[in-house]
Design an enzyme around this catalytic site. Sequence first.
Site, PDB file in Angstrom:
ATOM      1  N   GLU A  89     -16.403  -4.642 -24.409  1.00 10.37           N
ATOM      2  CA  GLU A  89     -16.495  -5.230 -23.236  1.00 10.37           C
ATOM      3  C   GLU A  89     -15.913  -6.267 -23.453  1.00 10.37           C
ATOM      4  O   GLU A  89     -16.268  -7.435 -24.326  1.00 10.37           O
ATOM      5  CB  GLU A  89     -17.195  -4.208 -22.562  1.00 10.37           C
ATOM      6  CG  GLU A  89     -16.766  -2.974 -22.482  1.00 10.37           C
ATOM      7  CD  GLU A  89     -17.938  -2.329 -22.254  1.00 10.37           C
ATOM      8  OE1 GLU A  89     -18.123  -1.626 -21.386  1.00 10.37           O
ATOM      9  OE2 GLU A  89     -19.294  -2.375 -21.924  1.00 10.37           O
ATOM     10  N   CYS A 103     -16.837 -14.060 -19.573  1.00  4.75           N
ATOM     11  CA  CYS A 103     -17.635 -13.054 -20.792  1.00  4.75           C
ATOM     12  C   CYS A 103     -16.871 -12.397 -22.227  1.00  4.75           C
ATOM     13  O   CYS A 103     -16.396 -10.975 -21.667  1.00  4.75           O
ATOM     14  CB  CYS A 103     -18.931 -12.457 -19.765  1.00  4.75           C
ATOM     15  SG  CYS A 103     -20.411 -11.932 -21.704  1.00  4.75           S
ATOM     16  N   CYS A 114     -32.559  -6.430 -29.235  1.00  2.57           N
ATOM     17  CA  CYS A 114     -33.731  -7.008 -27.940  1.00  2.57           C
ATOM     18  C   CYS A 114     -33.938  -5.459 -27.150  1.00  2.57           C
ATOM     19  O   CYS A 114     -32.978  -4.304 -26.577  1.00  2.57           O
ATOM     20  CB  CYS A 114     -33.095  -7.686 -27.081  1.00  2.57           C
ATOM     21  SG  CYS A 114     -32.382  -9.242 -28.386  1.00  2.57           S
ATOM     22  N   CYS A 117     -31.372  -5.139 -23.704  1.00  4.52           N
ATOM     23  CA  CYS A 117     -30.266  -4.862 -24.240  1.00  4.52           C
ATOM     24  C   CYS A 117     -29.113  -3.260 -24.149  1.00  4.52           C
ATOM     25  O   CYS A 117     -29.901  -2.835 -25.433  1.00  4.52           O
ATOM     26  CB  CYS A 117     -30.158  -6.009 -25.097  1.00  4.52           C
ATOM     27  SG  CYS A 117     -27.798  -6.247 -25.173  1.00  4.52           S
ATOM     28  N   GLY A 160     -22.769  -8.455 -28.855  1.00  5.06           N
ATOM     29  CA  GLY A 160     -23.098  -8.667 -30.435  1.00  5.06           C
ATOM     30  C   GLY A 160     -23.684 -10.150 -30.343  1.00  5.06           C
ATOM     31  O   GLY A 160     -23.415 -10.903 -29.476  1.00  5.06           O
ATOM     32  N   GLU A 161     -24.151 -10.713 -31.273  1.00  9.03           N
ATOM     33  CA  GLU A 161     -25.011 -11.629 -31.693  1.00  9.03           C
ATOM     34  C   GLU A 161     -23.702 -13.039 -32.489  1.00  9.03           C
ATOM     35  O   GLU A 161     -22.831 -12.886 -33.243  1.00  9.03           O
ATOM     36  CB  GLU A 161     -25.537 -11.864 -32.612  1.00  9.03           C
ATOM     37  CG  GLU A 161     -26.183 -12.834 -33.488  1.00  9.03           C
ATOM     38  CD  GLU A 161     -26.981 -14.112 -31.918  1.00  9.03           C
ATOM     39  OE1 GLU A 161     -27.074 -13.839 -31.034  1.00  9.03           O
ATOM     40  OE2 GLU A 161     -26.469 -14.620 -32.358  1.00  9.03           O
ATOM     41  N   SER A 192     -23.596 -18.537 -26.364  1.00  5.08           N
ATOM     42  CA  SER A 192     -25.509 -17.676 -26.788  1.00  5.08           C
ATOM     43  C   SER A 192     -26.261 -17.229 -27.835  1.00  5.08           C
ATOM     44  O   SER A 192     -25.182 -16.818 -28.352  1.00  5.08           O
ATOM     45  CB  SER A 192     -25.266 -16.942 -25.295  1.00  5.08           C
ATOM     46  OG  SER A 192     -26.511 -16.445 -24.925  1.00  5.08           O
ATOM     47  N   SER A 215     -31.756 -18.018 -26.475  1.00  5.19           N
ATOM     48  CA  SER A 215     -32.252 -16.576 -25.280  1.00  5.19           C
ATOM     49  C   SER A 215     -33.486 -16.563 -25.906  1.00  5.19           C
ATOM     50  O   SER A 215     -34.139 -16.351 -26.682  1.00  5.19           O
ATOM     51  CB  SER A 215     -31.749 -14.980 -25.823  1.00  5.19           C
ATOM     52  OG  SER A 215     -30.019 -15.498 -25.111  1.00  5.19           O
ATOM     53  N   LEU A 216     -33.918 -17.716 -25.243  1.00 11.54           N
ATOM     54  CA  LEU A 216     -35.786 -17.345 -25.247  1.00 11.54           C
ATOM     55  C   LEU A 216     -36.471 -16.308 -25.271  1.00 11.54           C
ATOM     56  O   LEU A 216     -36.702 -15.901 -25.594  1.00 11.54           O
ATOM     57  CB  LEU A 216     -36.119 -18.774 -25.294  1.00 11.54           C
ATOM     58  CG  LEU A 216     -38.224 -18.677 -25.058  1.00 11.54           C
ATOM     59  CD1 LEU A 216     -37.685 -18.972 -27.355  1.00 11.54           C
ATOM     60  CD2 LEU A 216     -38.352 -20.283 -24.752  1.00 11.54           C
ATOM     61  N   HIS A 217     -36.920 -16.200 -24.025  1.00 11.06           N
ATOM     62  CA  HIS A 217     -37.198 -15.075 -23.618  1.00 11.06           C
ATOM     63  C   HIS A 217     -38.505 -14.915 -22.880  1.00 11.06           C
ATOM     64  O   HIS A 217     -39.505 -14.337 -22.622  1.00 11.06           O
ATOM     65  CB  HIS A 217     -36.566 -13.606 -23.061  1.00 11.06           C
ATOM     66  CG  HIS A 217     -35.181 -13.576 -23.570  1.00 11.06           C
ATOM     67  ND1 HIS A 217     -34.268 -14.164 -22.303  1.00 11.06           N
ATOM     68  CD2 HIS A 217     -34.449 -12.831 -24.078  1.00 11.06           C
ATOM     69  CE1 HIS A 217     -33.251 -14.117 -22.642  1.00 11.06           C
ATOM     70  NE2 HIS A 217     -33.165 -12.943 -23.574  1.00 11.06           N
ATOM     71  N   ASN A 291     -31.475  -7.006 -15.640  1.00 10.21           N
ATOM     72  CA  ASN A 291     -30.595  -6.276 -14.820  1.00 10.21           C
ATOM     73  C   ASN A 291     -30.959  -4.763 -15.550  1.00 10.21           C
ATOM     74  O   ASN A 291     -30.683  -4.697 -17.264  1.00 10.21           O
ATOM     75  CB  ASN A 291     -28.808  -6.559 -15.420  1.00 10.21           C
ATOM     76  CG  ASN A 291     -28.499  -7.447 -14.761  1.00 10.21           C
ATOM     77  OD1 ASN A 291     -28.418  -7.596 -13.710  1.00 10.21           O
ATOM     78  ND2 ASN A 291     -28.082  -8.436 -15.583  1.00 10.21           N
ATOM     79  N   CYS A 337     -25.351  -8.750 -17.346  1.00 14.77           N
ATOM     80  CA  CYS A 337     -25.887  -9.527 -19.013  1.00 14.77           C
ATOM     81  C   CYS A 337     -26.390  -8.157 -19.704  1.00 14.77           C
ATOM     82  O   CYS A 337     -27.594  -7.471 -18.647  1.00 14.77           O
ATOM     83  CB  CYS A 337     -27.048 -10.550 -18.590  1.00 14.77           C
ATOM     84  SG  CYS A 337     -26.162 -12.031 -18.195  1.00 14.77           S
TER      85      CYS A 337
HETATM   86  N1  SAH Z   1     -26.421 -12.451 -28.891  1.00 13.13           N
HETATM   87  C1  SAH Z   1     -26.189 -13.198 -27.726  1.00 13.13           C
HETATM   88  C2  SAH Z   1     -25.477 -12.824 -26.417  1.00 13.13           C
HETATM   89  C3  SAH Z   1     -25.262 -12.328 -26.114  1.00 13.13           C
HETATM   90  S1  SAH Z   1     -26.513 -11.723 -24.349  1.00 13.13           S
HETATM   91  C4  SAH Z   1     -27.662 -13.755 -27.391  1.00 13.13           C
HETATM   92  O1  SAH Z   1     -28.982 -12.859 -28.183  1.00 13.13           O
HETATM   93  O2  SAH Z   1     -27.828 -14.427 -26.914  1.00 13.13           O
HETATM   94  C5  SAH Z   1     -25.853 -13.003 -23.721  1.00 13.13           C
HETATM   95  C6  SAH Z   1     -27.742 -12.873 -22.315  1.00 13.13           C
HETATM   96  O3  SAH Z   1     -27.304 -11.566 -21.899  1.00 13.13           O
HETATM   97  C7  SAH Z   1     -28.404 -12.841 -24.008  1.00 13.13           C
HETATM   98  O4  SAH Z   1     -29.365 -14.000 -22.990  1.00 13.13           O
HETATM   99  C8  SAH Z   1     -29.527 -11.545 -23.544  1.00 13.13           C
HETATM  100  O5  SAH Z   1     -31.081 -12.007 -23.743  1.00 13.13           O
HETATM  101  C9  SAH Z   1     -29.092 -11.353 -22.030  1.00 13.13           C
HETATM  102  N2  SAH Z   1     -29.672 -10.216 -22.088  1.00 13.13           N
HETATM  103  C10 SAH Z   1     -29.784  -8.594 -22.650  1.00 13.13           C
HETATM  104  N3  SAH Z   1     -29.956  -8.014 -21.419  1.00 13.13           N
HETATM  105  C11 SAH Z   1     -29.488  -8.155 -20.478  1.00 13.13           C
HETATM  106  C12 SAH Z   1     -30.260  -7.980 -19.252  1.00 13.13           C
HETATM  107  N4  SAH Z   1     -30.684  -6.460 -19.320  1.00 13.13           N
HETATM  108  N5  SAH Z   1     -30.641  -8.630 -18.207  1.00 13.13           N
HETATM  109  C13 SAH Z   1     -30.415  -9.522 -17.968  1.00 13.13           C
HETATM  110  N6  SAH Z   1     -29.865 -10.664 -18.620  1.00 13.13           N
HETATM  111  C14 SAH Z   1     -29.790  -9.341 -20.791  1.00 13.13           C
END
Ligand code: SAH
Length: 347
Positions: A89, A103, A114, A117, A160-161, A192, A215-217, A291, A337
């Site tokens: 997608e 995107c 994660c 995700c 994907g990463e 990212s 993507s620190l989080h 999300n 995302c």
């Molecule tokens: N693998 C890469 C890029 C894909 S995700 C990465 O990890 O950065 C792109 C962004 O969306 C990342 O920051 C990811 O952590 C975030 N993301 C993933 N799931 C999400 C969700 N359910 N709600 C909001 N952001 C999310």
Amino acid sequence: MIDVHDLPALRALARRLKVPEVELRRAEKALFKHRLPVSEVLAALPEAAREPARTQVDWAPLELVSRQDSALDGASKLAFRTRDGAVIESVMLRFHTGRSSLCLSTQVGCAADCAFCATGKLGLKRNLTAAEIIDQVLQAARLFRAEGRTLRNLVFMGMGEPLHNEMAVSEALEALRDPARFNFPDRYIVVSTVGVPAAMVRFAERFPGVNLALSLHSAREEVRRWLVPTTKRHPLAELRAAAEAVTARQKTPLMIEYLLFDGLTDTEADLAAVQDFVAGIPVHINLIPFNAIAGAEHQGLRGTPQARREAFGAALKRAGLKVTLRRSLGADIDGACGQLARSAQGG
Ligand code: SAH
């Protein structure tokens, strides 16, 4: 078959078909710069070359199988089928300012797994090829063009990463930046990553002007290990060292993506940990709302309400950091995302 995104092979074919240089350039412009439909690209070639070019070139490595338009905002989710039947997608994003972004995906599924995700739930099926990555851009650019819009920004934030598929992503980036083809300026591209330290540093060396986002989080080890399991292999100290090395090589600040989870990543302890993590590194922090995805409620994951997201952002700003509060587009089409997981339903 010659891949449409293999420029040397394409030019070699044109020479075999005796296409004069001017006509070849015109066709390339029609294809990559004006993003015209294939029929119009072929029409730019001399008559005798059209049929062989039509049949000998694989003009679309991906097949567009569905399109969902958001009723809430300017997002459209595109589903593409690959030659081997996988579905990936991409999301077209239209902002109020008139800006258009795409995107895009880099893998079928993802190995990072994660907790929040949807793509991670699929596991990794395979890497996308450079042509499959580029074709998402070409096909979406044609759709934007048909609406009178110009695709400006590319964000590698789909399935994907990217840094687990370093070779194909680098090759795709070269093509997308190529002045003879798509000519996307570095500053309009964001890649990212979940945080793959060695690959981040290589990326910064090869593409010093392309924006990198981490993507620190969470900046707390235990919490991040749970949210982002790759932290077990690459602890925060290693990520911080990579962030320093990246910013020493890049022109722009490192983007930090930070998802706000109620009681988990939005506490006073988190505020302090984030400040520690970025101390002395030029960064721009994006605070992202969660999300919802299927299963999240069972894991106790809840997004932080907006008022507290704003307060968290304000506190970071007071500490002197650059912060943006993001909003997500496409939530009603599972196009936001972390919600891209089409192949889970078997395409
Ligand atoms: N693998 C890469 C890029 C894909 S995700 C990465 O990890 O950065 C792109 C962004 O969306 C990342 O920051 C990811 O952590 C975030 N993301 C993933 N799931 C999400 C969700 N359910 N709600 C909001 N952001 C999310």
